[in-house]
Design a protein around this motif. Sequence first.
Motif, PDB file in Angstrom:
ATOM      1  N   GLU A  26     105.067 -29.133  73.457  1.00  0.00           N
ATOM      2  CA  GLU A  26     103.797 -29.852  73.269  1.00  0.00           C
ATOM      3  C   GLU A  26     104.004 -31.317  73.575  1.00  0.00           C
ATOM      4  O   GLU A  26     105.113 -31.836  73.471  1.00  0.00           O
ATOM      5  CB  GLU A  26     103.269 -29.722  71.841  1.00  0.00           C
ATOM      6  CG  GLU A  26     104.088 -28.819  70.953  1.00  0.00           C
ATOM      7  CD  GLU A  26     103.562 -28.823  69.553  1.00  0.00           C
ATOM      8  OE1 GLU A  26     103.241 -27.747  69.092  1.00  0.00           O
ATOM      9  OE2 GLU A  26     103.462 -29.910  68.933  1.00  0.00           O
ATOM     10  N   PHE A  27     102.966 -31.947  74.001  1.00  0.00           N
ATOM     11  CA  PHE A  27     103.057 -33.384  74.251  1.00  0.00           C
ATOM     12  C   PHE A  27     101.741 -34.029  73.885  1.00  0.00           C
ATOM     13  O   PHE A  27     100.729 -33.354  73.667  1.00  0.00           O
ATOM     14  CB  PHE A  27     103.454 -33.670  75.706  1.00  0.00           C
ATOM     15  CG  PHE A  27     102.573 -32.994  76.721  1.00  0.00           C
ATOM     16  CD1 PHE A  27     102.874 -31.694  77.138  1.00  0.00           C
ATOM     17  CD2 PHE A  27     101.463 -33.636  77.230  1.00  0.00           C
ATOM     18  CE1 PHE A  27     102.064 -31.073  78.065  1.00  0.00           C
ATOM     19  CE2 PHE A  27     100.676 -33.019  78.156  1.00  0.00           C
ATOM     20  CZ  PHE A  27     100.970 -31.737  78.591  1.00  0.00           C
ATOM     21  N   THR A  28     101.749 -35.339  73.853  1.00  0.00           N
ATOM     22  CA  THR A  28     100.566 -36.044  73.358  1.00  0.00           C
ATOM     23  C   THR A  28     100.009 -36.918  74.459  1.00  0.00           C
ATOM     24  O   THR A  28     100.722 -37.635  75.148  1.00  0.00           O
ATOM     25  CB  THR A  28     100.931 -36.956  72.172  1.00  0.00           C
ATOM     26  OG1 THR A  28     101.802 -36.218  71.333  1.00  0.00           O
ATOM     27  CG2 THR A  28      99.694 -37.383  71.444  1.00  0.00           C
ATOM     28  N   VAL A  29      98.736 -36.727  74.722  1.00  0.00           N
ATOM     29  CA  VAL A  29      98.063 -37.591  75.686  1.00  0.00           C
ATOM     30  C   VAL A  29      96.919 -38.270  74.946  1.00  0.00           C
ATOM     31  O   VAL A  29      96.104 -37.591  74.321  1.00  0.00           O
ATOM     32  CB  VAL A  29      97.497 -36.764  76.857  1.00  0.00           C
ATOM     33  CG1 VAL A  29      96.946 -37.697  77.910  1.00  0.00           C
ATOM     34  CG2 VAL A  29      98.563 -35.862  77.439  1.00  0.00           C
ATOM     35  N   PHE A  30      96.845 -39.602  75.061  1.00  0.00           N
ATOM     36  CA  PHE A  30      95.784 -40.379  74.385  1.00  0.00           C
ATOM     37  C   PHE A  30      95.618 -39.936  72.950  1.00  0.00           C
ATOM     38  O   PHE A  30      94.521 -39.684  72.475  1.00  0.00           O
ATOM     39  CB  PHE A  30      94.438 -40.235  75.128  1.00  0.00           C
ATOM     40  CG  PHE A  30      94.544 -40.505  76.584  1.00  0.00           C
ATOM     41  CD1 PHE A  30      95.077 -41.734  77.052  1.00  0.00           C
ATOM     42  CD2 PHE A  30      94.146 -39.572  77.510  1.00  0.00           C
ATOM     43  CE1 PHE A  30      95.176 -41.965  78.397  1.00  0.00           C
ATOM     44  CE2 PHE A  30      94.262 -39.823  78.864  1.00  0.00           C
ATOM     45  CZ  PHE A  30      94.779 -41.027  79.302  1.00  0.00           C
ATOM     46  N   GLY A  31      96.761 -39.694  72.296  1.00  0.00           N
ATOM     47  CA  GLY A  31      96.703 -39.377  70.882  1.00  0.00           C
ATOM     48  C   GLY A  31      96.226 -37.955  70.613  1.00  0.00           C
ATOM     49  O   GLY A  31      95.924 -37.566  69.495  1.00  0.00           O
ATOM     50  N   TYR A  32      96.147 -37.218  71.612  1.00  0.00           N
ATOM     51  CA  TYR A  32      95.659 -35.850  71.437  1.00  0.00           C
ATOM     52  C   TYR A  32      96.815 -34.917  71.749  1.00  0.00           C
ATOM     53  O   TYR A  32      97.365 -34.935  72.846  1.00  0.00           O
ATOM     54  CB  TYR A  32      94.491 -35.619  72.409  1.00  0.00           C
ATOM     55  CG  TYR A  32      93.784 -34.295  72.228  1.00  0.00           C
ATOM     56  CD1 TYR A  32      92.826 -34.139  71.187  1.00  0.00           C
ATOM     57  CD2 TYR A  32      94.047 -33.209  73.037  1.00  0.00           C
ATOM     58  CE1 TYR A  32      92.192 -32.938  71.015  1.00  0.00           C
ATOM     59  CE2 TYR A  32      93.398 -32.011  72.862  1.00  0.00           C
ATOM     60  CZ  TYR A  32      92.470 -31.877  71.834  1.00  0.00           C
ATOM     61  OH  TYR A  32      91.830 -30.682  71.668  1.00  0.00           O
ATOM     62  N   THR A  33      97.227 -34.100  70.819  1.00  0.00           N
ATOM     63  CA  THR A  33      98.375 -33.224  71.031  1.00  0.00           C
ATOM     64  C   THR A  33      97.938 -31.994  71.820  1.00  0.00           C
ATOM     65  O   THR A  33      96.969 -31.306  71.475  1.00  0.00           O
ATOM     66  CB  THR A  33      98.960 -32.773  69.672  1.00  0.00           C
ATOM     67  OG1 THR A  33      99.197 -33.939  68.905  1.00  0.00           O
ATOM     68  CG2 THR A  33     100.241 -32.005  69.906  1.00  0.00           C
ATOM     69  N   ILE A  34      98.679 -31.795  72.862  1.00  0.00           N
ATOM     70  CA  ILE A  34      98.309 -30.664  73.701  1.00  0.00           C
ATOM     71  C   ILE A  34      99.393 -29.599  73.593  1.00  0.00           C
ATOM     72  O   ILE A  34     100.577 -29.886  73.738  1.00  0.00           O
ATOM     73  CB  ILE A  34      98.150 -31.117  75.156  1.00  0.00           C
ATOM     74  CG1 ILE A  34      96.953 -32.068  75.245  1.00  0.00           C
ATOM     75  CG2 ILE A  34      97.949 -29.919  76.080  1.00  0.00           C
ATOM     76  CD1 ILE A  34      96.718 -32.624  76.587  1.00  0.00           C
TER      77      ILE A  34
END
Lengths: 819, 329, 207
Positions: free
Chosen positions: B100-108
Amino acid sequence: MSNEITIKIDGKECKTTEGEFLLNAARANDIFIPAICYLTRCSPTLACRICLVEADGKRVYACNAKAKDGMEITVSNEEILEERRAIMEVYDVNHPLQCGICDQSGECELQNYTLELGVDSQQYFIPDTKRENKDWSSVLHYDAGLCIVCERCTTVCKDMIGDAAIKTGARGGAVLDKGLKTTMPKDAYAMWNKLQKAIIVPSNGTEFTNCSDCGECTAVCPVGALVSKEFIYTTNSWELERIPATCAHCSSGCQIYYETKHTSISNPDKKIYRVTNEWNYVSLCGAGRFGFDFENRVDGKDEDAFNRAIEAFKKADTIKFNSTITNEEALMLQRVKDKFGTRLVNADALAFKEFLSIYSIASGNSLYKNDFREVMQSDFVISVGTSLRNDNPNARYAFNNVQKMNKGAGLYFHPVGDTLVPTFGKSVESLIHKVGQEELALYLVLDLFADKEKIPSDIKDYLASFHSTVKKTIKEKVMQSVTSTVVDKVTGESKEVTKKVPKMIDKEIEADENELINLLGGDSSKFADAFEKMMKKKENFSMIIGEDLYFHPKARNIARLVALIETTCDMNLVMIPPKTNSLGVALICDLDKEVSGYTIGYNEKADFTLSAIGDGDLDIPAINQQEGTFVNMNKVLVPTNAALEYKGYELNDILNALDIGKDETIDFTIELPENKGFKAVAFDDLPNGYTNSGKENRGYILENLKVTKEDIKVVTFNDNIILNGEIAYRCNPQRQFNDFTEKSEQIFEEFAIYASPAKAEKLGKKVEVKFDKKSIVLSVIVDDRMSGDILAIPDFRSSEDIYAIFGKNRFKQVTIRKV
Amino acid sequence: MDAIIIETIVKAALVIAVFSALAGFGTFIERKILAFMQRRLGPMHVGPFGILQIAADGIKLFTKEDIIPQHANKFIFMIAPIITAATAFIALAAVPIFPEFTVFGYTIHPIVADINVGILFILGAMASGLYGPLLAGMAQANKWGIIGSARTAILFMSYEVVTGLSLLAPIMLVGSLSLIDFNAAQTGGVGEWLVWQQPVAFILFIIAGFAETNRTPFDILEHEAEIISGYATEYSGMRWGMFFIGEYANMITISFMASLIFFGGFNEWGILPGGLAILLKVSFFFFLMLWVRASWPHIRPDQLMWLCWKVLMPIAILNVLITGLVMML
Amino acid sequence: MSLNKFKDRNVGVQNYTLIEHEAFPQTGGEKFARVLKRTIKGELFVGLWVTMRTMILALFNGEIHTVKYPFEKLPISPRYRAIHDMLRLLESGHYRCIGCGLCEKICIADCIKMDTKYDENQRKEVTEYTINFGRCIFCGYCAEVCPELAIVHGGRYETASQQRASFSIFDDMLTPIDALKEQKEYPGFGAVSPNADDNIKKTPLAY
Ligand code: SF4
Ligand code: SF4
Ligand code: SF4
Ligand code: SF4
Ligand code: SF4
Ligand code: FES
């Protein structure tokens, strides 16, 4: 003459006849003896000497040594093989190495025998002589370089064709080294010696043969020296497909082969390249050999025309046709008549049919007794009522061959003078009579040959009335005894001495004067002697009669006379049917006299024309595009095959549309009327060839049926039918017989008036000939071989309807106007 | 809730787009690798090193005439390739692709659907994918097609068993059917990779995976030398293409599964970050499939069944038994 | 050298090496044993190594055998039998073919056709000559039989075209007259043997 004997060839017992040449005996028994120069039916020339064999221990030439009972023959031994090999080596000396392009390659006897005898090296040599290529006529090409001087061409031209238009001439070659005579085999030397001196040249001393252009010399040439100008270098012989057929131009019905191949690289359609024949057994004329490209090429089926044709058949009153058709076509037309009652009109067949029917009632036979093969065996031939040179080439060949081969004699009766016929032999008498006197000619034959016991007394009296005894003064040599008184000088005594000295005296003798001869244009005083010579050692007589008699105003009487001659003279009788299949048509069809109403023309111009030439309303196949049969003048039903494809409609299709057809045209063959002498044989069972012994194996011979005989008197000659003044004769030039020959590219004889040189000069270039009702304008062509004043007007172009102009006569009185 | 739906739709679209492209790229790689292994150059003319050959092939496949044979069962004939392609992508839904990784504070979570029976789901989806060839072969009224589908049935019956049984042992060890859990179970580095505990299961799984994806030495469904093109004989254009997209997607799925279950998944591998690690592992397995294709001959259908029922399945059961025993002790 | 070698007409078999292979397994147990043996022996990995090695050499050592046809072409043997050429006589420039028709006759595929005629110089002229290359099997018989060394096989082996006619017409096959200098004799089928002179018997021409 025909005594069966047995000889032994290489240990094999062979049956043959006494006096037969060994070569022929061997061939008839399937034994191979090499031979180049010999031609069956012609005299041996001994030019090649390769047929050397040993007979009872002696070296003889098989082509001219006659068989004797019990003879033992060895075909080859070492010495003979050496001799033959030397002969072939000599033939190969200076022979151009051009098999690669030569037209004969593949069927060349020089190639064959060179290989057969294993000639792989050469020990003889001599400087070569330059020899030129020559065009001898419009059809003949002679390449002297290839000629091996076997003399086959000259022999056939003289012994068979009768023209004797070519002969051996001086070659001007180097002379052989005399030393060779002792060192080389002697026959090879003798052959070479002759070969070095000779070459073939036209016999008239010019560059051109000026002959009948029959092309038979090109057929017999074993090498590529003589070929037709049209054929040369166009194809190799092995590429050609041979289709056995029958020539459809005249009533001889010769067996021929059409040889076909694709036309060219860009045109895969088959084309006939040449016509060949079994030249040992049958000789063609120029029409048969060169008149082969008359096929009717159509692109496909023309349905409109076909439908119109069916309508035309339904409403037709008359079908007009001529006899250049097959029996099957004739039968189909008859079937149309049976169903629709259509009238069938055919001028040539009708005249012949009527003549034949009177003849058969008078003679008791439905057909004439003999055939031309028997004529060839005879030694005395009479020809009445036919222009021998033009009407039927094989009748002429037979007449000529009898003179050459059987030491024969001949009598030629005709109103048109001919300079060729008398050259056939020393014992040929040609009587140029007046037009209309044909009956007299027959009476003369009766007078000369009939068994006087058999002829009716009134005829006997009538014949006797021509004879008178005249006193004639002739010079005779007599030996006279002259007695003189001689005084002996010594004794002084006078003594009477009687000496015989020859002296010419006039003597009155009583000679028989035959007025018939004089009437027929001869000289009775000379004729008697000549006739006596002619009759020496003759035992087998033949008479040929022709078209003039069928179209004669007195044809009925003539037919009876002919029957009378047949019964009272020991003589073969043959008739020449006027056109190709006149005999067949006459037997198959019920013919009507007059055209009336709506008319369909079958190869004739009419209201609706079916034409194999391609100029009519519906195309039908030409003879070289269809299967069928003919009845030839030998009364043989002969088959012919299709050489080329035909894409359009044929008569059978029309019959099918009318519900009386069959699957194939040839399904009619088996149905030819048996009550007329035909047999129920299917087309596919008809052979068409010759056996090794030369026996003709073609079709079947028509049966000569018995007919109830009625005794009808012949009437005497009445000279009111003699024609005087300008006379036209319906007669084709040599090599022209019908529309088909005219269409052929290698036949050049024009539709024109033919006249003797003297007459032609008087007429000028072009004349108008006026008949009773019509007149035609034609140019005038000189025929060197005609003499006298009669003009010959051809009938080969059916669109000119010359038959109608002449009516039931071959001679017509005309008036002529120069134009 | 909406966010989840949107996220899932976006993920699904991404997976389809990326993996379709990857499938195409897979064909290119395969051709290149096979060429090198045979001393050839492979595609060379379209684009640098022939890389644009994929585009060219794509254009070709899309524009080619779609032929449906006269006597075919048209409907089935038309949907069969869709089954293959669709199931391949459906299977991918349960595969976690990256950590998982986080883009713009959103965990994907790079997985379309983290379901707790992920492995079962994937196996089930892939197995139903075999209906594609089976139906295609029978629908096209062609004898080679029929033989192809008969062979599909063989494969179907044989290898599903081995796949399932071979995975049973690792599942027993991990105690979960979710691939995320498998990944989590191997976080402790190379030493914790399940392959060390379950080498036999790994080998069985790989063999079965080759069969499942219809690769040499088990490419009996469409073996050119024997049955023209088997189930795909009558196919042309994009319908034919879909079979291959499906095949290559399946190859990728199997590679992912092998990496996730036996080789530590997307855990960091030494200094390598997890994303890169899993890419390398997947690439290796993909390469292995091509490598094998270049090296080994294929086997006959009867040998395939023999191998499955008489060799692999007993070994798999033994493996399960032994694993169970070891766990109990 | 002994002649025995030539008398053995089993062409090709002489160089075969027969491989000894073990007996096939009969029972299930044997089969299993063989699978086991092969698995353990690592035969499969040998196979993998072979291809891997090839790939490495191909990539890093440039051992690639692809010829980039049609940008690169390999030279063909001079005796190769490709599309025919018709040669000319070197001195006169006239075509050599005499129209003998032997090639037409011998052609096994029946694909040669020619048209000839009698020309003004009293020679046989070949007006057209064609080979149907849709049918020709390049057997070389025509070249062998030709007595003039006129028809030979040339080097044009790229025979795909929209029209067969593109090769098959006399003019296409004939050496262009301006290229006469470059015309080469064909060493293959039908060529003159090196000892041809010795084999010829001379005809006596002593005059
Ligand atoms: S005639 Fe005969 S031997 Fe002479 S060139 Fe012609 S084919 Fe050859
Ligand atoms: S032309 Fe022919 S047939 Fe006449 S002599 Fe010469 S070779 Fe004989
Ligand atoms: S064409 Fe006939 S007539 Fe003329 S030379 Fe020849 S054989 Fe004699
Ligand atoms: S190569 Fe053979 S098949 Fe071709 S044209 Fe020559 S002979 Fe005929
Ligand atoms: S074999 Fe030679 S010379 Fe004869 S036709 Fe053929 S190409 Fe011409
Ligand atoms: S055939 Fe007898 S000599 Fe010529």
